[in-house]
Design a protein around this motif. Structure first.
Motif, PDB file in Angstrom:
ATOM      1  N   VAL A  39       0.880  -1.238  -0.077  1.00  0.00           N
ATOM      2  CA  VAL A  39       0.023  -0.021   0.163  1.00  0.00           C
ATOM      3  C   VAL A  39       1.023   1.326   0.176  1.00  0.00           C
ATOM      4  N   LEU A  40       0.670   2.116  -1.124  1.00  0.00           N
ATOM      5  CA  LEU A  40       1.580   3.202  -1.045  1.00  0.00           C
ATOM      6  C   LEU A  40       0.774   4.558  -0.292  1.00  0.00           C
ATOM      7  N   VAL A  41       1.598   5.100   0.610  1.00  0.00           N
ATOM      8  CA  VAL A  41       1.107   6.521   0.814  1.00  0.00           C
ATOM      9  C   VAL A  41       1.958   7.567   0.621  1.00  0.00           C
ATOM     10  N   ALA A  42       1.356   8.560  -0.210  1.00  0.00           N
ATOM     11  CA  ALA A  42       2.365   9.793  -0.785  1.00  0.00           C
ATOM     12  C   ALA A  42       1.534  10.896  -0.357  1.00  0.00           C
ATOM     13  N   ILE A  43       2.441  12.069  -0.410  1.00  0.00           N
ATOM     14  CA  ILE A  43       1.813  13.336  -0.034  1.00  0.00           C
ATOM     15  C   ILE A  43       2.615  14.420  -0.547  1.00  0.00           C
ATOM     16  N   VAL A  44       1.882  15.586  -0.915  1.00  0.00           N
ATOM     17  CA  VAL A  44       2.697  16.840  -1.502  1.00  0.00           C
ATOM     18  C   VAL A  44       2.027  17.925  -0.621  1.00  0.00           C
ATOM     19  N   CYS A  45       2.916  18.734  -0.060  1.00  0.00           N
ATOM     20  CA  CYS A  45       2.410  19.694   0.923  1.00  0.00           C
ATOM     21  C   CYS A  45       2.904  21.297   0.176  1.00  0.00           C
ATOM     22  N   ASP A  46       2.116  22.172   0.176  1.00  0.00           N
ATOM     23  CA  ASP A  46       2.490  23.619  -0.511  1.00  0.00           C
ATOM     24  C   ASP A  46       2.228  24.636   0.822  1.00  0.00           C
ATOM     25  N   GLY A  47       3.268  25.184   1.370  1.00  0.00           N
ATOM     26  CA  GLY A  47       3.156  26.000   2.510  1.00  0.00           C
ATOM     27  C   GLY A  47       2.470  27.301   1.678  1.00  0.00           C
ATOM     28  N   LEU A  67       4.252   9.170   8.102  1.00  0.00           N
ATOM     29  CA  LEU A  67       4.816   8.276   9.355  1.00  0.00           C
ATOM     30  C   LEU A  67       3.483   7.635   9.986  1.00  0.00           C
ATOM     31  N   ALA A  68       2.219   8.578  10.435  1.00  0.00           N
ATOM     32  CA  ALA A  68       1.238   8.089  11.092  1.00  0.00           C
ATOM     33  C   ALA A  68       0.295   7.143  10.366  1.00  0.00           C
ATOM     34  N   LEU A  69       0.233   7.358   8.875  1.00  0.00           N
ATOM     35  CA  LEU A  69      -0.833   6.629   8.083  1.00  0.00           C
ATOM     36  C   LEU A  69      -0.031   5.104   7.961  1.00  0.00           C
ATOM     37  N   ALA A  70       1.268   5.265   7.816  1.00  0.00           N
ATOM     38  CA  ALA A  70       1.921   4.124   7.506  1.00  0.00           C
ATOM     39  C   ALA A  70       2.120   3.307   8.887  1.00  0.00           C
ATOM     40  N   GLY A  71       2.097   3.919  10.185  1.00  0.00           N
ATOM     41  CA  GLY A  71       2.026   3.240  11.292  1.00  0.00           C
ATOM     42  C   GLY A  71       0.700   2.588  11.608  1.00  0.00           C
ATOM     43  N   ARG A  72      -0.313   3.036  10.910  1.00  0.00           N
ATOM     44  CA  ARG A  72      -1.625   2.484  11.246  1.00  0.00           C
ATOM     45  C   ARG A  72      -1.745   1.289  10.159  1.00  0.00           C
ATOM     46  N   LEU A  73      -1.277   1.482   8.929  1.00  0.00           N
ATOM     47  CA  LEU A  73      -1.322   0.327   8.185  1.00  0.00           C
ATOM     48  C   LEU A  73      -0.379  -0.936   8.736  1.00  0.00           C
ATOM     49  N   GLU A  74       0.592  -0.589   9.263  1.00  0.00           N
ATOM     50  CA  GLU A  74       1.495  -1.471   9.915  1.00  0.00           C
ATOM     51  C   GLU A  74       0.605  -2.125  11.161  1.00  0.00           C
ATOM     52  N   GLN A  75      -0.200  -1.480  11.651  1.00  0.00           N
ATOM     53  CA  GLN A  75      -0.865  -2.073  12.858  1.00  0.00           C
ATOM     54  C   GLN A  75      -2.252  -2.580  12.354  1.00  0.00           C
ATOM     55  N   GLY A  76      -2.284  -3.017  11.008  1.00  0.00           N
ATOM     56  CA  GLY A  76      -3.558  -3.795  10.469  1.00  0.00           C
ATOM     57  C   GLY A  76      -4.655  -2.928   9.929  1.00  0.00           C
ATOM     58  N   ALA A  77      -4.825  -1.668   9.800  1.00  0.00           N
ATOM     59  CA  ALA A  77      -5.526  -0.969   9.204  1.00  0.00           C
ATOM     60  C   ALA A  77      -5.602  -1.190   7.767  1.00  0.00           C
ATOM     61  N   SER A  78      -6.780  -1.331   7.189  1.00  0.00           N
ATOM     62  CA  SER A  78      -6.909  -1.341   5.692  1.00  0.00           C
ATOM     63  C   SER A  78      -7.067  -0.102   5.040  1.00  0.00           C
ATOM     64  N   VAL A  79      -7.112  -0.018   3.698  1.00  0.00           N
ATOM     65  CA  VAL A  79      -7.343   1.096   2.883  1.00  0.00           C
ATOM     66  C   VAL A  79      -8.597   1.625   3.223  1.00  0.00           C
ATOM     67  N   GLN A  80      -9.706   0.866   3.436  1.00  0.00           N
ATOM     68  CA  GLN A  80     -10.882   1.331   3.676  1.00  0.00           C
ATOM     69  C   GLN A  80     -11.130   1.792   4.989  1.00  0.00           C
ATOM     70  N   ASP A  81     -10.529   1.423   6.046  1.00  0.00           N
ATOM     71  CA  ASP A  81     -10.553   1.966   7.414  1.00  0.00           C
ATOM     72  C   ASP A  81     -10.035   3.389   7.259  1.00  0.00           C
ATOM     73  N   LEU A  82      -8.907   3.499   6.527  1.00  0.00           N
ATOM     74  CA  LEU A  82      -8.175   4.976   6.422  1.00  0.00           C
ATOM     75  C   LEU A  82      -9.213   5.837   5.693  1.00  0.00           C
ATOM     76  N   HIS A  83      -9.805   5.244   4.624  1.00  0.00           N
ATOM     77  CA  HIS A  83     -11.056   6.238   3.879  1.00  0.00           C
ATOM     78  C   HIS A  83     -11.962   6.530   4.888  1.00  0.00           C
ATOM     79  N   ASP A  84     -12.396   5.395   5.807  1.00  0.00           N
ATOM     80  CA  ASP A  84     -13.825   5.735   6.711  1.00  0.00           C
ATOM     81  C   ASP A  84     -13.426   6.499   7.816  1.00  0.00           C
ATOM     82  N   GLY A  85     -12.484   6.865   8.096  1.00  0.00           N
ATOM     83  CA  GLY A  85     -12.528   7.898   9.350  1.00  0.00           C
ATOM     84  C   GLY A  85     -10.839   8.287   9.754  1.00  0.00           C
ATOM     85  N   ALA A  86      -9.976   6.918   9.606  1.00  0.00           N
ATOM     86  CA  ALA A  86      -8.875   6.955  10.288  1.00  0.00           C
ATOM     87  C   ALA A  86      -7.934   7.897   9.532  1.00  0.00           C
TER      88      ALA A  86
END
Length: 252
Positions: A39-47, A67-86
């Motif tokens: 599962v890829l997590v990627a982000i671009v921020c523009d100050g 780091l936080a999203l990757a940590g949730r995935l490592e703890q077993g969260a699914s892509v859908q879990d992230l979408h639904d509120g995480a």
């Protein structure tokens, strides 16, 4: 934070625009990514250019969100879990941590204002998450594209930031219901030459050349250096004076 066998090859570069070079201002863009179990997590921020510590804000939000999203995935969260509120909960935690940093520095959260455009992409589905401008594209196996477009405020130079009080209302999620062959994230400084008219599609003469080259490089480091050189080419300064960030993730 890498899976045992990566299923993505990711390149990224953030370079200082001419307007900031001329005024000796640091690049206010940032990017980050991780891969966990495919599962890829990627982000671009523009100050925000008007925020005095936005360079720090962009770097903090990009790094800590990934780091936080990757940590949730490592703890077993699914892509859908992230979408639904995480995902929203994670951004709230990052925003709160940034607020603590602001208080300790005798600053305000608005001093660290930054936009966010990111993606969580698994083998068969994923989603964009988006606050403000910036732009995301996934390239589909059939040659089509799904685009998460910029969202701006009422006025031409206004956009939305994670520091804003109404950030939760302005956070947009766009489902990606299919497998993809590539992901592109960019700050608004890249849009004039990386996107076609009205942001209707990737601008093929530029993007095909960039992606074609990156598929041939021996190392990600070499690809990142080449990508930064391309974004810093003086010809881009004639198109835009803005900072420029481009992140490309491709399946090998």
């Amino acid at each position: 934070m890498q899976a045992t066998q990566d299923t993505w090859r990711v390149f990224g570069a953030s370079v200082t625009g001419k307007a900031h070079l001329d005024n000796n201002i640091a690049c206010q863009d940032a990017h980050a990514h991780a891969e966990v179990n495919g599962v890829l997590v990627a982000i671009v921020c523009d100050g925000a250019g008007s925020a005095r510590l936005s360079e720090q804000g962009a770097q903090f939000v990009a790094k800590q969100s990934v780091l936080a999203l990757a940590g949730r995935l490592e703890q077993g969260a699914s892509v859908q879990d992230l979408h639904d509120g995480a995902l929203a909960g994670t951004l709230a935690q990052v925003r709160a941590a940034l607020d603590d940093i602001a208080s300790a520095a005798n600053a305000t959260l608005d001093d660290y204002a930054t936009t966010v455009v990111g993606v969580v992409m698994g083998a068969d589905n994923g989603f964009f998450f988006h606050l403000g401008d910036g732009l995301g594209v996934v390239q589909l196996p059939d040659g089509g594209e799904l685009i998460s477009l910029p969202a701006n405020g009422e006025y031409a130079n206004e956009t939305y930031f994670i520091s804003g009080e109404r950030w939760r209302e302005q956070l947009r999620l766009l489902a990606i219901p299919h497998a993809v062959r590539g992901v592109v994230l960019m700050s608004d400084g890249c849009m004039p030459f990386a996107m076609s008219k009205n942001n209707g599609a990737l601008y093929a003469p530029f993007m095909d050349a960039v992606q074609g080259y990156l598929r041939t490089v021996d190392s990600v480091e070499l690809g990142n250096t080449a990508l930064a050189s391309t974004l810093a080419d003086p010809r881009t300064h004639q198109i835009t004076g803005d900072d420029k960030t481009l992140l490309l993730a491709m399946r090998p």
